[in-house]
Write a protein that holds these residues in place. Structure first.
Motif, PDB file in Angstrom:
ATOM      1  N   SER A   1       1.104  -1.089  -0.352  1.00 29.18           N
ATOM      2  CA  SER A   1      -0.011  -0.031  -0.165  1.00 29.18           C
ATOM      3  C   SER A   1       0.727   0.846   0.102  1.00 29.18           C
ATOM      4  CB  SER A   1      -0.727   0.490   1.023  1.00 29.18           C
ATOM      5  OG  SER A   1       0.100   0.050   2.616  1.00 29.18           O
ATOM      6  N   GLY A   2       2.255   0.991   0.185  1.00 35.75           N
ATOM      7  CA  GLY A   2       3.430   1.977  -0.056  1.00 35.75           C
ATOM      8  C   GLY A   2       2.529   2.993   1.531  1.00 35.75           C
ATOM      9  N   THR A   3       2.171   4.849   0.837  1.00 35.60           N
ATOM     10  CA  THR A   3       2.135   5.527   1.893  1.00 35.60           C
ATOM     11  C   THR A   3       0.945   5.959   2.268  1.00 35.60           C
ATOM     12  OG1 THR A   3       2.737   7.505   0.362  1.00 35.60           O
ATOM     13  CG2 THR A   3       4.406   6.090   1.969  1.00 35.60           C
ATOM     14  N   GLN A   4      -0.252   5.002   0.980  1.00 36.87           N
ATOM     15  CA  GLN A   4      -1.401   5.799   1.619  1.00 36.87           C
ATOM     16  C   GLN A   4      -1.597   4.620   1.852  1.00 36.87           C
ATOM     17  OE1 GLN A   4       0.585   6.185  -2.203  1.00 36.87           O
ATOM     18  NE2 GLN A   4       0.790   8.154  -0.978  1.00 36.87           N
TER      19      GLN A   4
ATOM     20  N   PHE B   1      -3.062  14.366  -6.357  1.00 35.14           N
ATOM     21  CA  PHE B   1      -3.701  12.616  -7.384  1.00 35.14           C
ATOM     22  C   PHE B   1      -2.974  11.879  -7.347  1.00 35.14           C
ATOM     23  CE2 PHE B   1      -3.625  17.572  -7.935  1.00 35.14           C
ATOM     24  CZ  PHE B   1      -5.052  18.226  -7.718  1.00 35.14           C
ATOM     25  N   SER B   2      -3.477  11.262  -7.680  1.00 33.77           N
ATOM     26  CA  SER B   2      -2.475   9.602  -8.145  1.00 33.77           C
ATOM     27  C   SER B   2      -1.107   9.510  -8.646  1.00 33.77           C
ATOM     28  CB  SER B   2      -3.611   8.988  -8.887  1.00 33.77           C
ATOM     29  OG  SER B   2      -3.973   9.275  -9.994  1.00 33.77           O
ATOM     30  N   GLU B   3      -0.834   8.775  -8.459  1.00 31.71           N
ATOM     31  CA  GLU B   3       0.177   8.767  -9.288  1.00 31.71           C
ATOM     32  C   GLU B   3       0.390   9.036 -10.724  1.00 31.71           C
ATOM     33  OE1 GLU B   3       4.131   5.333  -9.008  1.00 31.71           O
ATOM     34  OE2 GLU B   3       3.551   5.094  -7.473  1.00 31.71           O
TER      35      GLU B   3
ATOM     36  N   LYS C   1       7.337   8.336  -7.142  1.00 33.39           N
ATOM     37  CA  LYS C   1       8.303   7.466  -6.678  1.00 33.39           C
ATOM     38  C   LYS C   1       9.739   8.015  -5.714  1.00 33.39           C
ATOM     39  CE  LYS C   1       7.425   2.703  -8.566  1.00 33.39           C
ATOM     40  NZ  LYS C   1       7.492   2.085  -8.899  1.00 33.39           N
ATOM     41  N   VAL C   2      10.504   8.736  -6.402  1.00 35.26           N
ATOM     42  CA  VAL C   2      11.567  10.146  -5.878  1.00 35.26           C
ATOM     43  C   VAL C   2      10.964  10.729  -5.009  1.00 35.26           C
ATOM     44  CG1 VAL C   2      13.199  11.389  -6.598  1.00 35.26           C
ATOM     45  CG2 VAL C   2      13.037   9.605  -7.902  1.00 35.26           C
TER      46      VAL C   2
END
Length: 358
Positions: A167-170, A246-248, A259-260
């Motif tokens: 889920s990453g950071t979301q 917003f979305s990636e 990502k960076v």
């Protein structure tokens, strides 16, 4: 801020903006959001008045005129000592820690796209605290608490990010993982305190509740440098912060390497939190209250980095002032005051409808 064409001077700036400057070299001018200027100015004025009240009130009450004279090096020796040697260093520490906690909070909230994702709630505060306490009570070799706090904050962030894999950071998985990591580090802190002599535990106590009494001059100076660099970096990343809401796919389409940028923002938030914890201990609610005040006063067009930093400093100064004066001569640690204020605020956030922006 946005860039507008110099060629067409007849084009008016968008509603809510001022146009400032005209560069003949590249045909551009700078657009400044009016509301942001007014909000930041109002918060700065409020912070100045709060600082004067902070320097005036205490066991010895001073008039504002006496405070100003003491700051200018005039007046009697006792007043000068009280203002410049006792209250002013603590005021500076309150401003720096409050600003750092709030700036880290709004960065983390924007990164996770969740208003609850502050460094305190997702375990970074507790990680930094556990390692800082370990440097005081649990190690045979003394290491600077600021260094250990940074190590603990990085460790907590890595563990939270790893446990939230997928889920990453979301999403709420990231927050739940952070709460779990924070609980583990909180238990480690209590275990360390339970296994040492009472005098040693008392020396480490301010690290566990959040207090400006235990501040170190070296840690405050390091925090000042770190906050200055972090603040400038956050301003440089302001456009990316707005886009990352917003979305990636959208962010990448607008020219931002999502990502960076997320890694950069996460590291910046971790460093700011660690440096602030090294000065004041875990005063986590400031990272929640400051950004909320900033968002309530600002427009949703941009991430209010400046307003959040100023609001965090204001909250910290007022909270420490209340802790020093409300039950005088008994002094309440600032972490307890912010917890009393931040608890109902957190419930209000949970019960209030979610807004579309972070």
């Amino acid at each position: 801020m946005k860039m507008a064409s110099y060629e067409d001077k007849s084009v008016k700036p968008p509603n809510g903006y001022w146009r400032w400057g005209e560069c003949r070299a590249n045909g551009a001018s700078v657009l400044i959001e009016r509301r942001a200027v007014w909000v930041n100015s109002a918060l700065m004025v409020a912070l100045v008045f709060a600082a004067i009240a902070y320097l005036s009130l205490g066991s010895l009450t001073l008039m504002p005129r006496e405070v100003i004279m003491a700051l200018a090096g005039q007046g009697d020796m006792m007043t000068g000592f009280m203002v410049q040697e006792l209250r002013l260093p603590r005021l500076v520490a309150a401003c720096l820690t409050g600003g750092a906690f709030a700036l880290a909070g709004i960065l983390m909230q924007t990164l996770a796209r969740n208003r609850l994702a502050t460094p305190g709630i997702i375990g970074i505060d507790n990680g930094a605290t556990a390692f800082a306490v370990a440097s005081v009570v649990g190690m045979s070799v003394s290491i600077a608490p600021s260094t250990m706090a940074l190590t603990g904050a990085v460790t907590a962030a890595v563990l939270t990010f790893g446990l939230a894999a997928g889920s990453g950071t979301q999403g709420y998985r990231f927050i739940v993982a952070g709460i779990g990591v924070g609980a583990v580090f909180g238990a480690i802190t209590q275990l360390l305190l339970a296994r040492v002599a009472i005098d040693t535990a008392n020396a480490a106590y301010p690290w566990t509740v959040g207090s400006l009494n235990a501040r170190s001059g070296g840690s405050v100076h390091l925090l000042g440098v770190g906050l200055a660099v972090g603040f400038v970096t956050a301003l440089a990343l302001a456009r990316s912060l707005t886009i990352l809401r917003f979305s990636e796919a959208t962010a990448n389409g607008l020219g931002v390497n999502a990502k960076v940028r997320r890694i950069q923002i996460l590291l910046l938030s971790v460093v700011l939190t660690a440096l602030a914890v090294a000065v004041a201990g875990p005063v986590g609610m400031v990272g929640l209250i400051g950004p909320e005040i900033a968002r309530a006063l600002s427009t949703p067009r941009h991430v209010p980095v400046v307003a959040a930093t100023l609001a965090g400093a204001l909250v910290m100064v007022l909270a420490d002032l209340m802790g020093r004066t409300l039950l005088a001569p008994i002094e309440l640690p600032v972490g307890i005051v912010t917890a009393i204020i931040g608890g109902p605020w957190l419930l209000w956030i949970l019960m209030r409808p979610q807004r579309s922006h972070a």
